[in-house]
Enzyme design. Structure first.
Site, short mmCIF file in Angstrom:
data_model
loop_
_atom_site.label_atom_id
_atom_site.label_comp_id
_atom_site.label_asym_id
_atom_site.label_seq_id
_atom_site.Cartn_x
_atom_site.Cartn_y
_atom_site.Cartn_z
N LYS A 27 -4.83 -34.99 -2.23
CA LYS A 27 -5.89 -34.47 -3.09
C LYS A 27 -5.69 -32.97 -3.22
O LYS A 27 -5.70 -32.25 -2.21
CB LYS A 27 -7.25 -34.76 -2.45
CG LYS A 27 -8.43 -34.20 -3.25
CD LYS A 27 -9.76 -34.61 -2.63
CE LYS A 27 -10.93 -33.89 -3.28
NZ LYS A 27 -11.28 -34.36 -4.61
N HIS B 121 -13.59 -32.37 -17.30
CA HIS B 121 -13.11 -31.43 -16.29
C HIS B 121 -11.81 -30.71 -16.68
O HIS B 121 -11.71 -29.50 -16.57
CB HIS B 121 -12.87 -32.15 -14.95
CG HIS B 121 -14.01 -33.00 -14.49
ND1 HIS B 121 -15.32 -32.65 -14.69
CD2 HIS B 121 -14.04 -34.18 -13.84
CE1 HIS B 121 -16.11 -33.59 -14.18
NE2 HIS B 121 -15.35 -34.53 -13.66
C1 BG6 Z 1 -15.86 -37.40 -11.57
C2 BG6 Z 1 -15.04 -38.59 -12.01
O1 BG6 Z 1 -16.42 -36.76 -12.67
O2 BG6 Z 1 -15.02 -36.49 -10.88
C3 BG6 Z 1 -14.38 -39.25 -10.83
O3 BG6 Z 1 -15.89 -39.51 -12.67
C4 BG6 Z 1 -13.58 -38.25 -10.05
O4 BG6 Z 1 -13.55 -40.32 -11.24
C5 BG6 Z 1 -14.43 -37.03 -9.71
O5 BG6 Z 1 -13.14 -38.87 -8.85
C6 BG6 Z 1 -13.60 -35.94 -9.08
O6 BG6 Z 1 -14.45 -34.93 -8.64
P1 BG6 Z 1 -14.07 -34.02 -7.39
O7 BG6 Z 1 -15.18 -33.02 -7.32
O8 BG6 Z 1 -13.98 -34.91 -6.21
O9 BG6 Z 1 -12.74 -33.40 -7.73
#
Ligand code: BG6
Length: 512
Positions: free
Chosen positions: A365, A260
């Site tokens: 968040k 990501h």
């Molecule tokens: C996932 C990870 O790919 O992405 C997780 O494995 C993480 O650990 C998540 O919490 C976060 O995704 P989002 O869409 O909630 O930001």
């Protein structure tokens, strides 16, 4: 930009309907991803008339479950995560296309039985042999599943398409990623491999390229001459939850950075592609990874801060420290937080630092990318006590999807005083239609065969190779090379991450 400034009502962008019949076979169907994400997303696509009637979903996993039990379990999750109250009638119609079969991943005979089950369902649901195999199992099962798909003849496409969808992580380092890829390529050609990074399916992430390349005013200043530095923050409040088995062996660098975080970096840094399609866009992203300055262990440790959360409080609730989470090793050195300074050695970005950070159990968040422009010359204001702050362009990826451009204005009055204000565009106030969830979007594209939002193996290999010295740090026996800094759950992460910027006379924009 704001709602008031717009004279026209926002246009509606139709969502492509899927006319092609298809089936999805989900391996790991009794797991979390299936219940929380895959089935609810497919159901929303169905209720919004994006799927036509000729499809079915066949869940496969080790547990013995009846179709009914599978429908009930996934129905409960779909209900929980649904934005509206579950439409019972629609759910009944949808779940009539939902089936389950038990499978032993290492036993090819069960794959042959699976093949027969698929053929029978294909006849009933007229799905024309268009098959998608979605691997939602723990990654250590990928290779055996692929091998048995091949050995049972399921990987071959006789009439329709046969595609494979793989969830990250793609390997756990360069070597294992190459090995995994070699085993996929034995049975599936690259155009049939869909490697999901769900961040690429987020509406706000897709918008980065459109914002950059469909507006003429930003691109000329999108470079080292005007930009001072870039910050990318992905902060989570969630902890490791019930995924310690996977997470304790992976940590934040494998779980968030290799995929990501570096994908976000590539979208901000890449050159304009010749064509907005899967080949050209992905070529340009790969060029960014090729230009990322390589670190050796020493330079990596000077540009990387790792942390692990200790017990604390999130939203007034006491939460356990990482080492006390069920399933983690009490002596674990797995990092749950990482901040890194990265350079991209190309014409556009030479000398401009990109500061990236992400962590679990932080105060709030939020995911945000901010481009910090150089400060305007303030010489002419030397007789006034004005402080000029640099312009900042921020993409707020989630939870409040926005784009904000900050600039200076004169505070009304007889003196010369400046104040920073923001021009703000908010998705929620401007667009009335609900955006597609990231999984909905990638599932549509997979059925349509569009790989633009999926990652390619060459990019994966470059990112693993860049991260190699960082991955060795927690695993190295040379303890002097690294420290995993503890941080309180509910805090803004380890202080050392501030020092990463402070030593360059900069600060994190977001006070997470
Ligand atoms: C996932 C990870 O790919 O992405 C997780 O494995 C993480 O650990 C998540 O919490 C976060 O995704 P989002 O869409 O909630 O930001």
């Amino acid at each position: 930009m704001s709602k008031q400034a717009s004279t026209k009502s926002p246009p509606v962008c139709e969502i492509e309907s899927i006319n092609e019949p298809f089936c999805i076979v989900i391996f790991g169907a009794s797991g979390d991803l299936t219940s929380r994400k895959l089935i609810p997303s497919l159901f929303r696509l169905y209720t919004n008339n994006i799927l036509n009637d000729n499809f079915f979903i066949l869940g496969a996993a080790r547990s013995n479950l009846s179709n009914e039990a599978f429908r009930q379990k996934t129905g409960e999750w779909t209900d929980k995560g649904n934005k509206d109250i579950l439409d019972r009638k629609k759910w009944e119609a949808f779940s009539g296309r939902l089936f389950y079969t038990a499978i032993a991943y290492d036993d090819v005979r069960t794959f042959k039985t699976l093949a027969k089950r698929i053929s029978a369902l294909e006849k009933k649901h007229k799905t024309g042999c268009n098959r998608i195999f979605h691997l939602a199992t723990p990654p250590n099962l990928y290779e055996v599943i692929i091998e048995n798909l091949g050995a049972s003849g399921l990987a071959e496409s006789k009439k329709g398409f046969t595609r494979i969808v793989i969830e990250k992580p793609f390997g756990r380092d360069l070597e294992s990623a190459k090995k995994l890829n070699a085993s996929i390529l034995r049975y599936f050609s690259e155009d049939r491999i869909f490697r999901i990074d769900h961040y690429l399916g987020k509406e706000t992430v897709q918008n980065i390229l459109l914002f950059r390349f469909a507006n003429s005013i930003f691109e000329p200043i999108w470079n080292r001459n005007f930009i001072d530095h870039v910050q990318i923050t992905v902060a989570e409040t969630l902890g490791v939850e019930h995924r310690a088995g996977y997470y304790d062996k992976s940590g934040v660098l494998r779980d968030m950075f290799q995929n990501h975080m570096l994908q976000l970096l590539a979208l901000i840094a890449m050159e304009p592609p010749n064509l907005f399609d899967s080949i050209h866009v992905r070529n340009e992203k790969v060029k960014v990874f090729q230009a990322v300055r390589a670190y050796d262990s020493d330079s990596m440790s000077g540009n990387l801060v790792l942390g692990q959360y200790a017990r604390g409080e999130i939203d007034g609730n006491r939460v356990a420290g990482y080492k006390d989470e069920p399933g983690t090793d009490p002596g674990s050195l797995t990092p749950t937080y990482a901040a890194m300074k990265i350079f991209i050695d190309n014409w556009r970005w030479q000398g401009i630092p990109f500061y990236l950070r992400t962590g679990k159990r932080l105060k709030r968040k939020i995911s945000e990318i901010s481009l910090h422009f150089k400060t305007a010359p303030d010489h002419m204001f030397r007789n006034f006590p004005v402080g000029i702050t640099p312009n900042v362009l921020s993409f707020i990826i989630q939870p409040d999807e926005e784009i904000i451009l900050s600039f200076q204005t004169k505070i009304p009055g007889s003196k010369v005083c400046l104040s920073e204000v923001g021009m703000q565009f908010s998705y929620k106030t401007h667009y009335s239609s609900l955006p597609l969830d990231a999984y909905e979007r990638v599932l549509i594209d997979c059925v349509l065969g569009d790989q633009l939002l999926f990652v390619r193996q060459d990019g994966i290999e470059l990112t693993w190779s860049f991260l190699a010295p960082a991955l060795q740090i927690p695993e190295s026996s040379e303890k002097s090379l690294f420290r995993i800094h503890g941080y309180r759950a509910g805090s803004r992460g380890p202080r050392e991450a501030d020092r990463l910027l402070n030593k360059d006379k900069r600060e994190w924009k977001l006070n997470i």
